[in-house]
Design a protein around this motif. Structure first.
Motif, mmCIF file in Angstrom:
data_model
loop_
_atom_site.group_PDB
_atom_site.id
_atom_site.type_symbol
_atom_site.label_atom_id
_atom_site.label_comp_id
_atom_site.label_asym_id
_atom_site.label_seq_id
_atom_site.Cartn_x
_atom_site.Cartn_y
_atom_site.Cartn_z
ATOM 1 N N ASN A 59 37.681 39.913 55.732
ATOM 2 C CA ASN A 59 39.170 39.407 55.510
ATOM 3 C C ASN A 59 39.443 39.234 54.161
ATOM 4 O OD1 ASN A 59 40.251 38.397 58.511
ATOM 5 N ND2 ASN A 59 38.150 38.403 58.291
ATOM 6 N N TRP A 61 41.202 36.457 51.879
ATOM 7 C CA TRP A 61 41.490 35.019 52.021
ATOM 8 C C TRP A 61 41.323 34.380 50.667
ATOM 9 C CZ3 TRP A 61 37.994 30.511 54.210
ATOM 10 C CH2 TRP A 61 38.949 29.582 54.358
ATOM 11 N N ALA A 64 43.123 29.000 51.712
ATOM 12 C CA ALA A 64 44.005 28.357 52.197
ATOM 13 C C ALA A 64 45.051 29.367 52.767
ATOM 14 C CB ALA A 64 44.699 27.380 51.160
ATOM 15 N N GLY A 65 45.745 28.982 54.118
ATOM 16 C CA GLY A 65 46.635 29.941 54.446
ATOM 17 C C GLY A 65 45.786 30.995 55.610
ATOM 18 N N PRO A 66 46.630 31.912 55.999
ATOM 19 C CA PRO A 66 46.084 32.696 57.136
ATOM 20 C C PRO A 66 45.118 33.813 56.520
ATOM 21 C CG PRO A 66 48.408 33.180 56.776
ATOM 22 C CD PRO A 66 48.205 31.979 56.130
ATOM 23 N N GLU A 68 44.030 37.606 56.005
ATOM 24 C CA GLU A 68 44.270 39.022 56.344
ATOM 25 C C GLU A 68 43.070 40.093 56.547
ATOM 26 O OE1 GLU A 68 46.614 42.480 53.615
ATOM 27 O OE2 GLU A 68 46.629 40.512 52.961
#
Length: 316
Positions: A59, A61, A64-66, A68
């Protein structure tokens, strides 16, 4: 005397067989309460984070946050990143070049110290650098190798007016390799000497009667009887060499910069800087991919070492 029937024979053998099964069942019952808590703790602290790191490596990343999902994109980017390839190459240099130097010197010291008077004191002296914190070596390097330091002052006495720039970016990694050899040799020498000490003296007496020299004693007596110890040391160095971080970071500080020069980076330093440098957006996906590749390297090398160095146990 009448011959015993098959039924009688089976009845006579049944108690022993039952006792064996009872012992096996007792061992199985004890396996879970004794091994279970340790396995659970190990899974929570190591296995689960390692699996999660593998997932993060697929991913993109920033912490923090979603996330991808990018698949193997992080791995593709690593193998096209010249800085990562250089860091990976430095890790291999530490693993193989420094490892060969360490074990060659350790075996030589083992042969010298085996018959030397006061070998226990000598063993403690050569082991001492392994106990010193890496920060001490960084400060010591800055004190000894700076332009007005001890080494250049000694060279000036012998007429060397233009000594090498020891702490330059190009010379710093060879200096780290030399320092790692010095710090680690005593540790493995102590382990190898412990293995040599358990060899019965009459083997050496037979070698003396046969006129064997030091190299022949090493080849035909010491190596075969300490092969398992040497294999353990090789695995320990393989694991520790891939994780070398603090001495490189401290040596980078000895040059006056806050971060070590990229010429000295290993995969451990690359992983840390990618995730926690604070000078750019954290890339936890790429950092996790770097860590997973390091883990894969260690796993493959350890399996190869165990297979190559597998020998039948020698009893003596």
């Amino acid at each position: 005397m009448p011959a015993s029937s098959p039924t009688t024979t089976r009845s006579a053998l049944r108690p022993t067989h039952s006792r064996g099964n009872a012992i096996d069942r007792a061992r199985k019952r004890l396996f879970v309460p004794f091994v279970g808590p340790a396995f659970l703790l190990y899974s929570v602290l190591f296995v689960v984070p390692a699996c999660y790191a593998v997932w993060i490596s697929f991913n993109k990343w920033a912490g923090a946050g979603p996330m991808e999902f990018v698949g193997i994109g992080n791995y593709v980017r690593l193998f096209s990143d010249k800085l990562f390839l250089q860091s990976f190459g430095n890790t291999l240099l530490l693993l193989f070049v420094v490892g060969i130097a360490i074990f060659a010197i350790a075996f030589g010291l083992t042969l010298v110290l085996r018959d030397m008077t006061g070998r226990k004191i000598a063993r403690s002296v050569i082991f001492f650098p392994h106990l010193v914190n890496a920060m001490i070596f960084g400060v010591l390097a800055g004190f000894i190798f700076n332009p007005g330091g001890l080494v250049n002052s000694l060279l000036a006495v012998f007429g060397v007016d233009e000594p090498p720039a020891w702490l330059s970016h190009d010379n710093l990694f060879p200096l780290i390799m030399v320092m790692m050899t010095w710090v680690t040799t005593g540790y493995f020498t102590t382990i190898l000497m412990a293995g040599v000490d358990r060899i019965p003296p009459y083997y050496y007496e037979d070698c003396a009667l046969a006129g064997a020299n030091a190299f022949q004693r090493l080849r035909y007596v010491i190596l075969p009887l300490t092969w398992d110890v040497f294999g353990t040391c090789a695995v320990l160095w393989t694991i520790s060499s891939v994780k070398i971080f603090e001495i490189i970071w401290v040596f980078g500080g000895s040059t006056g910069a806050g971060m070590p020069p990229t010429q000295t980076w290993t995969t451990a330093v690359y992983t840390y800087v990618t995730a926690f440098s604070g000078e750019s957006v954290p890339a936890y996906g790429a950092a996790s991919a770097s860590a997973v590749l390091s883990l894969a390297l260690v796993s493959v090398l350890v399996l190869l070492l165990r297979r190559v160095m597998k020998r039948d146990a020698v009893e003596f």
